[in-house]
Design an enzyme around this catalytic site. Structure first.
Site, PDB file in Angstrom:
ATOM      1  N   SER A 195       0.842  -1.196   0.000  1.00 26.27           N
ATOM      2  CA  SER A 195       0.000   0.000   0.000  1.00 26.27           C
ATOM      3  C   SER A 195       0.874   1.241   0.000  1.00 26.27           C
ATOM      4  O   SER A 195       2.049   1.181  -0.376  1.00 26.27           O
ATOM      5  CB  SER A 195      -0.947  -0.022   1.206  1.00 26.27           C
ATOM      6  OG  SER A 195      -1.961   0.945   1.055  1.00 26.27           O
ATOM      7  N   ASN A 196       0.335   2.373   0.386  1.00 25.44           N
ATOM      8  CA  ASN A 196       1.077   3.653   0.406  1.00 25.44           C
ATOM      9  C   ASN A 196       0.468   4.532   1.488  1.00 25.44           C
ATOM     10  O   ASN A 196      -0.595   4.211   2.028  1.00 25.44           O
ATOM     11  CB  ASN A 196       1.013   4.299  -0.988  1.00 25.44           C
ATOM     12  CG  ASN A 196      -0.417   4.602  -1.384  1.00 25.44           C
ATOM     13  OD1 ASN A 196      -1.042   5.484  -0.825  1.00 25.44           O
ATOM     14  ND2 ASN A 196      -0.952   3.845  -2.334  1.00 25.44           N
TER      15      ASN A 196
END
Ligand code: CTP
Length: 204
Positions: free
Chosen positions: A21-22
């Protein structure tokens, strides 16, 4: 107008307890959804996993992965006028998601990835506004993405600049149009950036 806003990150799981993810927090997308609803637009907010309260009078659809986000956006786009894509969609996902937690002895040190769909590029039949969070060649990259994804305009920002990174309450943006026209703005709160975007949308 009927407006779709995408917001937040996506998560791409490799087993039930691990994902790619980020650090997107969804603040920009939620600010746009709130402002659009305040102006009387009908808003569907397609949100990845974020810790934010749903703005008043906004229809929220929670999703996890890029593929789920695409499905939710496609459904909403059947009766929408505009798509404003602020989500930080993961471009790649693990080729396989294991049904059970992977043991380190089962992992080779290499993770095979496959490409995720480009939501903004795939969805047709609505006006589209994108975001380009860049670290270099900000404006050139923004013009390229605006053309490639068939956008009315793209909101570019340099995420290395103070006040413009992930999770901040402010942003310094430039609106970039496919013909190369640029509109520069000073550092503003995300609420104010949302207003400027919706002002621009009302002129399209
Ligand atoms: N976007 C999307 N679906 C994706 C990737 C991006 O809808 N799979 C949208 C984002 O929400 C944003 C715009 O496209 O509005 C630009 O996203 P960005 O990550 O900057 O662009 P990419 O197309 O991933 O380009 P690159 O990897 O070349 O920087």
């Amino acid at each position: 107008m009927r407006v779709i806003v995408t917001a937040g990150p996506t998560r791409e799981y490799l087993d039930p307890v691990r994902f790619l993810s980020n650090p997107s927090t969804g603040k920009m997308g939620f600010a746009i959804a709130a402002e659009a609803a305040r102006r009387g637009h009908e808003v569907t907010l397609v949100a990845g996993p974020v810790a934010l309260k749903t703005p008043n009078r906004v229809h929220r659809v929670d999703v996890t992965s890029a593929r789920e986000m695409l499905a939710a956006v496609k459904k909403a786009a059947q009766r929408a006028d505009i798509l404003i894509a602020t989500a930080a969609v993961a471009d790649w996902r693990p080729a396989k998601c294991a049904a059970q937690k992977l043991k380190k002895s089962q992992m080779s040190g290499t993770l095979k990835l496959v490409r995720n769909p480009d939501i903004l590029k795939t969805v047709k039949g609505v006006r589209k506004i994108g975001f380009a969070a860049e670290t270099n060649d900000v404006l050139a990259e923004a013009v390229r993405k605006c053309r490639e994804k068939g956008l009315s305009f793209i909101v570019a920002n340099d995420v290395t600049k103070k006040g413009s990174g992930f999770g901040t309450d402010t942003n310094k943006v430039t609106f970039v149009f496919a013909d190369g026209t640029l509109k520069f703005f000073p550092l503003m709160t995300k609420a104010r950036v949302a207003k400027r975007i919706l002002d621009e949308v009302s002129c399209l």
